[in-house]
Design an enzyme around this catalytic site. Structure first.
Site, short mmCIF file in Angstrom:
data_model
loop_
_atom_site.label_atom_id
_atom_site.label_comp_id
_atom_site.label_asym_id
_atom_site.label_seq_id
_atom_site.Cartn_x
_atom_site.Cartn_y
_atom_site.Cartn_z
N ALA A 142 97.82 103.15 -85.21
CA ALA A 142 98.15 103.51 -86.59
C ALA A 142 96.89 103.58 -87.42
CB ALA A 142 99.12 102.47 -87.16
N GLU A 159 103.79 103.19 -79.01
CA GLU A 159 105.18 103.17 -79.48
C GLU A 159 105.79 104.57 -79.45
OE1 GLU A 159 106.23 99.90 -82.54
OE2 GLU A 159 104.22 100.56 -83.10
#
Length: 820
Positions: free
Chosen positions: A165, A214
């Site tokens: 991220a 993810e």
């Protein structure tokens, strides 16, 4: 080197190797530098090594060193903000419809290929902007297209899949509760992707970390390359966070609870072979075959010739542990016990991860994802996460030197001195592709250095951290030389950088410079690894030194292969090019480089002196030894000061403290009684290495004890005084001395800015990572209240507690060291 090395405990954490870590890792190991038993390095190293015990549940700050994002970047705006001035507005065109993705490609067999490709960064990161664009792309090109039978997600970048991220998206949001709907929107998008009901394949080369992994977990099939660059992991815990895009739910379902908890609580990277074995990926292929195999697999999944991925079948013992109430009860008990032991309760993220996984097992519906994102937002709002993100941000900032000077091109590095320091420097230099000349006085000495490197590389091979090919390549880069080698001068004629790691003797170092300057080219930079002798004295022009401008200090921390910090010390006459060269080589060696002024103790060691002085003062007052240790461990330090002194050696601590007391620190080294240590040395109580220091070491596994002789000695030293000083007072007094000296270093421009100060003491002495460093700690407690506390101690204990002017100024203005 004024303090040398001697212990090292395995750590599985970023918060301790944290920060380290390779990073960060701040992993250590027993190693006494032959350079000198007086080395300040020893004290740092031991302090730092002990730090690694504190948080074995989450692997650094290395790891650098250590992280969700692997590349420095300008900080993006929050979700609703406009583009920053640094960003170049994206203008769609037929050739490039999307900023963060290449145009989608549809094969004749109905496989659509979606390639991540952020043009602004070397690596792809999962930002708010990317997620918004992904939704737009999906609706425009994918969801309603009935010709699409399957999907392949991959990267157009050689650097990797998705490195995680974009952490600055998170840190830029002031109200962290607003992250909940942002994460919910992203999760709904993943569910929307699945609703198309076509197989999705993640084709991974390079890092797939954090949000990148993810994303892959939402796919039906995962293929990765066997490249050394490929690694998979969920390192959010290193930043005080948890996987927020379904990771705490999808990972346990895929690889089992135990495997998932190991990944999420340590933040460790999983290499391809291990990923295949544990069921994290379904296939491992060569990099050049990745896209072809991924497309063929996607076709097979669509037509039924390839079966969808299923969770790896559990063994009987794992079924008993993970799938039965008694087994789960025992498992969670052990997990919490381990986290408690390794974090001392100072890091909330591991506990929140445990809670999310347990909640998901009890609530198999969509509620589990709601619980996860609420947990993420709660962690994002904690001081601990802000501190760890600050450290991460700091390490990325420090990858760049403030000067614009260009370093010389370095191909060959010569290391003078083949002891553990020199051999360690040679090892990390060879591993990064440099040709290395390792020289010592005779063949026996240089042979020991080569053996040290060989043993380390053999261990790496045994642990699957290095291939045999890499072992052979690294070994071939090292040329051992001695005074007896007739050709050593010819070899040195090609050296671009010489790093000296010999005894702490000024005359010897200057003699070596003379020898080196006679045989090396004019551009060759000379770096000294001293930790005590002023660089200006070593570089002073004279009969031995002709190229003073090429001389710079490079102060490594022992053991060099594990410790991430490197202090770079220019003297007044060091050229910008020499400084830039040392910085560039240090960066390539994998070190976090802090440029500091040429003063006694430099930065890290300089800050240790007042701590030693205050410890002797507290002992003099009659504070029990075990209470001193316990207080500082509870503050978040990796080990108590008494145990630390015993571990590094009472003789070393004595020499260090007396050296700094005679330097330029003045009253800031006052208030203590250093004879406490001097007398112990005279008695032969040298610490753990002699089985007797403050504590007695029986050689057994039992807890060290305070023996009758030490008890008698302390009674004489204290004059029979006893003290029931509170834990808070103990912590405040020791920390105040440390913080005050760090602030003085900032005031005197020994360090460039508060970021350097924070990173230096977290990576250098193990200052509690969850507090973010000394200056972030001041911001959190308030400089004004801290100065008031110091003034109180100054009135009752003496002028050694007088706050330096910088602290007074910040207290008066309300200013923070790290902005608002």
């Amino acid at each position: 080197m004024l303090l040398s090395s001697a212990v090292r405990k395995s750590l599985a954490s970023p918060l301790s190797r944290q920060f380290m870590g390779q990073q960060s890792s701040l992993l250590g190991r027993t190693a006494i530098s032959r350079a000198t038993s007086v080395s300040l390095l020893d004290f740092n190293h031991k302090f730092q090594q002990q730090q690694q015990q504190q948080y074995a549940a989450t692997k650094y700050f290395s790891s650098a060193a250590a992280a969700i994002q692997e590349e420095p970047a300008s900080k993006p705006s929050p979700p609703t903000a406009a583009a920053t001035k640094e960003e170049i507005p994206f203008v769609p065109s037929p050739e490039r419809k999307y900023k963060y993705f290449q145009n989608v490609e549809l094969t004749p067999a109905g496989v659509v290929i979606i390639r991540f490709d952020n043009p602004d960064k070397k690596v792809n990161t999962l930002s708010f902007a990317l997620m918004r664009e992904a939704q737009s792309m999906w609706e425009a090109d994918i969801h309603s297209n009935s010709d699409i039978k399957s999907i392949v997600f991959t990267s157009a970048k050689e650097s990797g899949f998705i490195a995680g991220a974009d952490i600055f998206d998170i840190s830029s949001v002031q109200d962290k509760s607003t992250l909940i709907p942002v994460i919910e929107e992203a999760l709904n998008f993943f569910l929307h992707m699945q609703s198309k009901k076509v197989p999705m394949v993640a084709a991974i080369h390079g890092p797939a970390l954090g949000g990148g992994l993810e994303w892959a977990l939402w796919c039906d099939y995962r293929i990765c390359t066997d490249s050394k660059a490929t690694k998979l992991g969920l390192p959010e815990v290193k930043l005080g966070l948890l996987p927020g895009f379904g990771g705490t739910q999808n990972l346990p379902a895929l690889v089992g609870i135990q495997g998932a908890m190991d990944m999420m609580l340590t933040g460790k990277n999983i290499l391809p072979a291990k990923a295949k074995k544990m069921g994290l990926v379904d296939l491992v292929v060569a990099p050049q075959s990745l896209e072809k195999v991924a497309i063929e697999t996607a076709e097979g999944l669509a037509n039924g010739t390839v079966k969808k991925s299923k969770p790896k079948k559990k063994s009987l013992i794992n079924r008993l542990i993970e799938d039965t109430p008694p087994g789960q009860s025992l498992m969670w008990s052990k997990v919490k016990e381990t986290v408690d032991k390794n974090t001392d309760g100072n890091y909330p993220a591991p506990y929140e991860i445990i809670d999310c996984v347990k909640y998901g097992l009890a609530h198999p519906g969509m509620e589990k994802f709601k619980h996860e994102r609420e947990g993420f937002a709660k962690l994002a709002a904690t001081n601990e996460s802000a501190a760890l993100i600050g450290l991460f941000d700091g390490t990325t900032q420090m990858k760049k030197l403030s000067s614009d000077a260009e370093p010389i091109k370095v191909k060959k590095v010569a290391v003078m001195g083949a002891g553990l320091m020199g051999a360690g420097i040679a090892q990390v230099t060879a591993e990064k592709g440099y040709d290395v000349l390792l020289k010592d006085r005779d063949d026996t000495a240089v042979g020991r250095g080569v053996s040290y490197m060989t043993e380390n590389w053999e261990k790496k091979c045994k642990r699957k951290r290095m291939t045999n090919y890499e072992f052979n390549t690294n070994s071939s880069r090292v040329t051992p030389l001695s005074d007896n080698t007739e050709s050593w001068k010819r070899h040195f004629a090609g050296a671009d950088l010489v790093i000296e790691a010999v005894f702490e003797d000024l005359a010897l170092k200057r003699k070596i410079i003379q020898q080196v300057e006679e045989v090396t080219p004019d551009h060759c930079v000379f770096a000294t690894n001293t930790s005590a002798i002023p660089i200006a004295d070593i570089a002073a022009p004279g009969e031995e030194v002709k190229r003073s401008e090429n001389i710079v200090g490079m102060h490594y921390f022992s053991p060099v292969p594990q410790m991430p910090l490197l202090e770079i010390i220019p003297h007044a006459g060091t050229s910008d090019e020499a400084l830039a060269t040392a910085f560039a080589v240090g960066n390539k060696q994998g070190k976090t480089c802090v440029v500091v002024k040429d003063v006694p103790g430099f930065y890290v060691n300089r800050c240790l002196g007042p701590i030693l002085s205050e410890v002797t003062a507290l002992v003099k007052e009659g504070v029990p030894l075990d209470r001193l240790d316990k207080a500082m461990k509870n503050f978040g330090m990796p080990v108590g000061p008494i145990t630390l002194i015993d571990n590094v050696g009472v003789d070393v601590a004595s020499k260090v403290s007396n050296y700094l007391a005679s330097a330029d620190l003045g009253v800031r080294m006052g208030g203590g009684d250093l004879s406490l240590l001097t007398n112990m040395v005279e008695k032969g109580w040298l610490g753990k290495k002699s089985n007797q220091g403050f504590f007695t070491y029986s050689g057994k596994k039992g807890k060290p004890t305070v023996g009758p002789e030490v008890t008698t000695y302390l009674r004489e030293f204290t004059g029979g005084n006893t003290s029931d000083l509170s834990e808070t007072d103990i912590q405040n007094r020791i920390v105040a001395r440390l913080v005050n000296e760090a602030a003085m270093c900032l005031q005197d421009e020994i360090i460039e800015n508060p970021v350097c100060g924070d990173i230096g003491l977290v990576f250098g002495i193990g200052f509690a990572p969850f507090r973010g460093g000394v200056f972030r700690y001041l911001d959190s407690v308030g400089t004004s209240s801290f100065v008031d506390m110091m003034n109180g101690y100054a009135e009752t204990k003496g002028e050694q507690f007088e706050p330096v002017q910088l602290l007074k100024d910040y207290a008066a203005s309300g200013k923070k060291f790290h902005g608002n």
